[in-house]
Write a protein that holds these residues in place. Structure first.
Motif, PDB file in Angstrom:
ATOM      1  N   ASP A 162      33.730  50.273  40.629  1.00  0.00           N
ATOM      2  CA  ASP A 162      32.375  50.760  40.902  1.00  0.00           C
ATOM      3  C   ASP A 162      31.680  50.032  42.040  1.00  0.00           C
ATOM      4  O   ASP A 162      30.464  50.148  42.203  1.00  0.00           O
ATOM      5  CB  ASP A 162      31.520  50.678  39.633  1.00  0.00           C
ATOM      6  N   SER A 163      32.436  49.249  42.850  1.00  0.00           N
ATOM      7  CA  SER A 163      31.798  48.579  43.989  1.00  0.00           C
ATOM      8  C   SER A 163      32.835  48.253  45.061  1.00  0.00           C
ATOM      9  O   SER A 163      34.041  48.144  44.784  1.00  0.00           O
ATOM     10  CB  SER A 163      31.106  47.286  43.547  1.00  0.00           C
ATOM     11  N   GLY A 164      32.306  48.033  46.270  1.00  0.00           N
ATOM     12  CA  GLY A 164      33.191  47.665  47.368  1.00  0.00           C
ATOM     13  C   GLY A 164      33.833  46.309  47.158  1.00  0.00           C
ATOM     14  O   GLY A 164      35.001  46.094  47.511  1.00  0.00           O
ATOM     15  N   ALA A 165      33.086  45.372  46.569  1.00  0.00           N
ATOM     16  CA  ALA A 165      33.625  44.026  46.336  1.00  0.00           C
ATOM     17  C   ALA A 165      34.818  44.081  45.387  1.00  0.00           C
ATOM     18  O   ALA A 165      35.857  43.424  45.615  1.00  0.00           O
ATOM     19  CB  ALA A 165      32.533  43.119  45.778  1.00  0.00           C
ATOM     20  N   LYS A 166      34.688  44.863  44.293  1.00  0.00           N
ATOM     21  CA  LYS A 166      35.807  44.981  43.353  1.00  0.00           C
ATOM     22  C   LYS A 166      37.006  45.677  44.011  1.00  0.00           C
ATOM     23  O   LYS A 166      38.164  45.355  43.720  1.00  0.00           O
ATOM     24  CB  LYS A 166      35.351  45.749  42.112  1.00  0.00           C
ATOM     25  N   ALA A 167      36.721  46.631  44.877  1.00  0.00           N
ATOM     26  CA  ALA A 167      37.812  47.312  45.582  1.00  0.00           C
ATOM     27  C   ALA A 167      38.610  46.316  46.427  1.00  0.00           C
ATOM     28  O   ALA A 167      39.850  46.323  46.431  1.00  0.00           O
ATOM     29  CB  ALA A 167      37.255  48.430  46.459  1.00  0.00           C
ATOM     30  N   LEU A 168      37.900  45.429  47.125  1.00  0.00           N
ATOM     31  CA  LEU A 168      38.586  44.439  47.964  1.00  0.00           C
ATOM     32  C   LEU A 168      39.378  43.452  47.123  1.00  0.00           C
ATOM     33  O   LEU A 168      40.451  42.992  47.530  1.00  0.00           O
ATOM     34  CB  LEU A 168      37.567  43.708  48.837  1.00  0.00           C
ATOM     35  N   GLU A 169      38.851  43.108  45.916  1.00  0.00           N
ATOM     36  CA  GLU A 169      39.595  42.209  45.021  1.00  0.00           C
ATOM     37  C   GLU A 169      40.936  42.828  44.630  1.00  0.00           C
ATOM     38  O   GLU A 169      41.975  42.156  44.627  1.00  0.00           O
ATOM     39  CB  GLU A 169      38.764  41.916  43.770  1.00  0.00           C
ATOM     40  N   ILE A 170      40.914  44.105  44.268  1.00  0.00           N
ATOM     41  CA  ILE A 170      42.166  44.784  43.890  1.00  0.00           C
ATOM     42  C   ILE A 170      43.129  44.821  45.071  1.00  0.00           C
ATOM     43  O   ILE A 170      44.329  44.547  44.933  1.00  0.00           O
ATOM     44  CB  ILE A 170      41.863  46.202  43.376  1.00  0.00           C
ATOM     45  N   MET A 171      42.596  45.131  46.236  1.00  0.00           N
ATOM     46  CA  MET A 171      43.470  45.251  47.411  1.00  0.00           C
ATOM     47  C   MET A 171      44.041  43.898  47.829  1.00  0.00           C
ATOM     48  O   MET A 171      45.103  43.838  48.461  1.00  0.00           O
ATOM     49  CB  MET A 171      42.708  45.896  48.577  1.00  0.00           C
ATOM     50  N   ASN A 172      43.343  42.815  47.469  1.00  0.00           N
ATOM     51  CA  ASN A 172      43.882  41.485  47.749  1.00  0.00           C
ATOM     52  C   ASN A 172      45.038  41.129  46.823  1.00  0.00           C
ATOM     53  O   ASN A 172      45.855  40.261  47.146  1.00  0.00           O
ATOM     54  CB  ASN A 172      42.787  40.423  47.611  1.00  0.00           C
ATOM     55  N   SER A 173      45.114  41.782  45.669  1.00  0.00           N
ATOM     56  CA  SER A 173      46.118  41.407  44.668  1.00  0.00           C
ATOM     57  C   SER A 173      47.266  42.401  44.547  1.00  0.00           C
ATOM     58  O   SER A 173      48.313  42.065  44.001  1.00  0.00           O
ATOM     59  CB  SER A 173      45.447  41.240  43.294  1.00  0.00           C
ATOM     60  N   GLU A 174      47.087  43.626  45.016  1.00  0.00           N
ATOM     61  CA  GLU A 174      48.160  44.614  44.914  1.00  0.00           C
ATOM     62  C   GLU A 174      48.078  45.601  46.072  1.00  0.00           C
ATOM     63  O   GLU A 174      47.066  45.694  46.764  1.00  0.00           O
ATOM     64  CB  GLU A 174      48.088  45.355  43.580  1.00  0.00           C
ATOM     65  N   SER A 175      49.157  46.331  46.249  1.00  0.00           N
ATOM     66  CA  SER A 175      49.223  47.291  47.354  1.00  0.00           C
ATOM     67  C   SER A 175      48.455  48.549  46.992  1.00  0.00           C
ATOM     68  O   SER A 175      48.650  49.127  45.915  1.00  0.00           O
ATOM     69  CB  SER A 175      50.678  47.655  47.659  1.00  0.00           C
ATOM     70  N   VAL A 176      47.598  48.953  47.897  1.00  0.00           N
ATOM     71  CA  VAL A 176      46.860  50.203  47.754  1.00  0.00           C
ATOM     72  C   VAL A 176      47.199  51.059  48.968  1.00  0.00           C
ATOM     73  O   VAL A 176      47.038  50.625  50.106  1.00  0.00           O
ATOM     74  CB  VAL A 176      45.339  49.951  47.674  1.00  0.00           C
TER      75      VAL A 176
END
Length: 411
Positions: free
Chosen positions: A34-48
């Motif tokens: 639900d936010s850009g910050a959380k999106a970047l966290e996921i992308m830092n940890s796995e491939s999107v």
């Protein structure tokens, strides 16, 4: 497609739940935040591989998020959800490549699923293109290395060929070609020898026996190239050894041409037969005091005798086989008288067997016509003109066969 992950970003939980219901049967992996910050966290940890973001969100809007994604994860395909009110902001982002496509709200479920799949196909297409480009880079790198190695090999081969030609030139000059003795008087001699390849089987030698007598030998080994040249050099050396008897290589007694041929044949015929080679040779002795030519013809083209008094040519031919053609051969010599201004010409079959583009042979008749027409020319010019005539006749500057011509003009 199960290896593909699509990330959906929207600050409204109801929109995320609606997306989840709509996409539940889609075969790819799905993440919802639900936010850009959380999106970047996921992308830092796995491939999107694909990201779909709402345009209007607190703290970090969709365009700001996708700009960061483009910078950090340029391979990820970027889509934005927006109402028509934001079109003016989104179009420049599309034009600059920051987003792949924008999706207008409200969402039409079927169209939305198709758009996401198109984005996945676009990612896979780019992936294939990148892999292909990488293969091309590796192949180009290998090709460049191969070209460098080829250049090195060509350079080394060029040096080796240059060295080989130097060796061939020395073999030709030292072993196959003779020199006209400076002390000969009463005659003018010119010899021109040229190989069709770097080395050939033609050879010749002029031996000064005493002030009024010299020998002239011209030979031709079947074949071309280094092997023929070595056989020719060996045959020539055997004649010289048979002629020179006694210590220091000095002539103690003059052996007749027929005896010379017989001795050489006895020494090397067996080996030549084993090697599948033979040599044609004409060995001529000029006695200037007696005006007498004594020669033995070992299967070679006949000597051409131009008689200055009559202006007519005749051929002096023997009946012997080439050296190394058969093991049992009895060589017979013949003698002929010559007069002042006569021409005695020894030559190889590269002259008479030269072919025109139409397949016509220069032949003995063509040779006779040439000599009778140009008999007034000095020998050194005569052999050069003959070489040019053969080139004109064949329309080829490069010889088809080895060329040897020795002209003796009686003084």
């Amino acid at each position: 497609m199960q290896d593909i992950t699509v990330l959906f970003v929207d600050d409204e939980s109801r929109v995320l739940k609606a997306l989840e219901r709509n996409l539940i049967k889609e075969p790819y992996q799905k993440r919802y935040v639900d936010s850009g910050a959380k999106a970047l966290e996921i992308m830092n940890s796995e491939s999107v591989h694909v990201i779909v973001s709402d345009m209007k969100m607190p703290e970090m809007d969709g365009l700001a998020l996708l700009q960061l994604v483009k910078t950090k994860y340029p391979d990820t395909v970027r889509l934005v959800l927006s109402g028509f009110i934001h079109v003016g902001q989104i179009i420049p982002a599309i034009n600059t490549g920051e987003i792949y496509r924008y999706i207008t709200k409200p969402l039409e479920p079927g169209e939305f699923r198709k758009t996401v799949r198109d984005a996945i196909d676009y990612y896979l297409l780019n992936l294939d293109r990148r892999e292909l480009l990488e293969k091309l880079k590796r192949r180009n790198s290998s090709l460049n290395k191969a070209l460098i190695e080829q250049k090195k090999a060509e350079f080394a081969l060029g040096k080796a060929n240059t060295k080989a030609r130097e060796v061939e030139s020395r073999i030709e000059a030292d072993l196959l070609r003779g020199q006209v003795p400076e002390q000969l008087t009463g005659v003018t001699i010119a010899v021109l020898g040229e190989s069709a390849e770097h080395l050939g089987g033609d050879f010749y030698e002029i031996i000064d026996l005493h002030p009024d007598c010299f020998d002239l030998m011209v030979g031709d080994v079947m074949g071309k190239g280094v092997d023929a040249a070595l056989v020719g050099a060996g045959t020539k050396q055997h004649f010289l050894r048979a002629l020179c008897r006694g210590a220091g290589g000095e002539v103690q007694s003059i052996v007749s041409p027929a005896e010379l041929a017989q001795n050489v044949h006895a020494a090397i015929a067996g080996r030549l037969i084993q090697l599948d080679y033979f040599a044609t040779v004409v060995y001529a002795r000029f006695d200037l005091d007696k005006r007498l030519l004594t020669c033995v013809d070992c299967g070679h083209p006949p000597i051409l005798h131009y008689k200055a008094e009559s202006g007519i040519c005749s051929f002096l031919k023997g009946d012997n086989s080439p050296i190394g053609f058969t093991e049992n051969e009895q060589f017979v010599e013949r003698s002929y008288l010559f007069q002042k201004n006569d021409l005695i010409i020894l030559y190889s079959d590269g002259i008479t067997e030269a072919l025109s583009p139409q397949g016509e042979m220069f032949g003995l008749d063509g040779f006779v016509k040439f000599v009778e027409t140009n008999s007034f020319i000095e020998p050194v010019l005569l052999v050069e003109k003959l070489r040019n005539t053969i080139a004109d006749f064949t329309t080829r500057e490069k010889l088809q066969d080895d060329f040897t011509c020795a002209v003796v003009k009686i003084g």
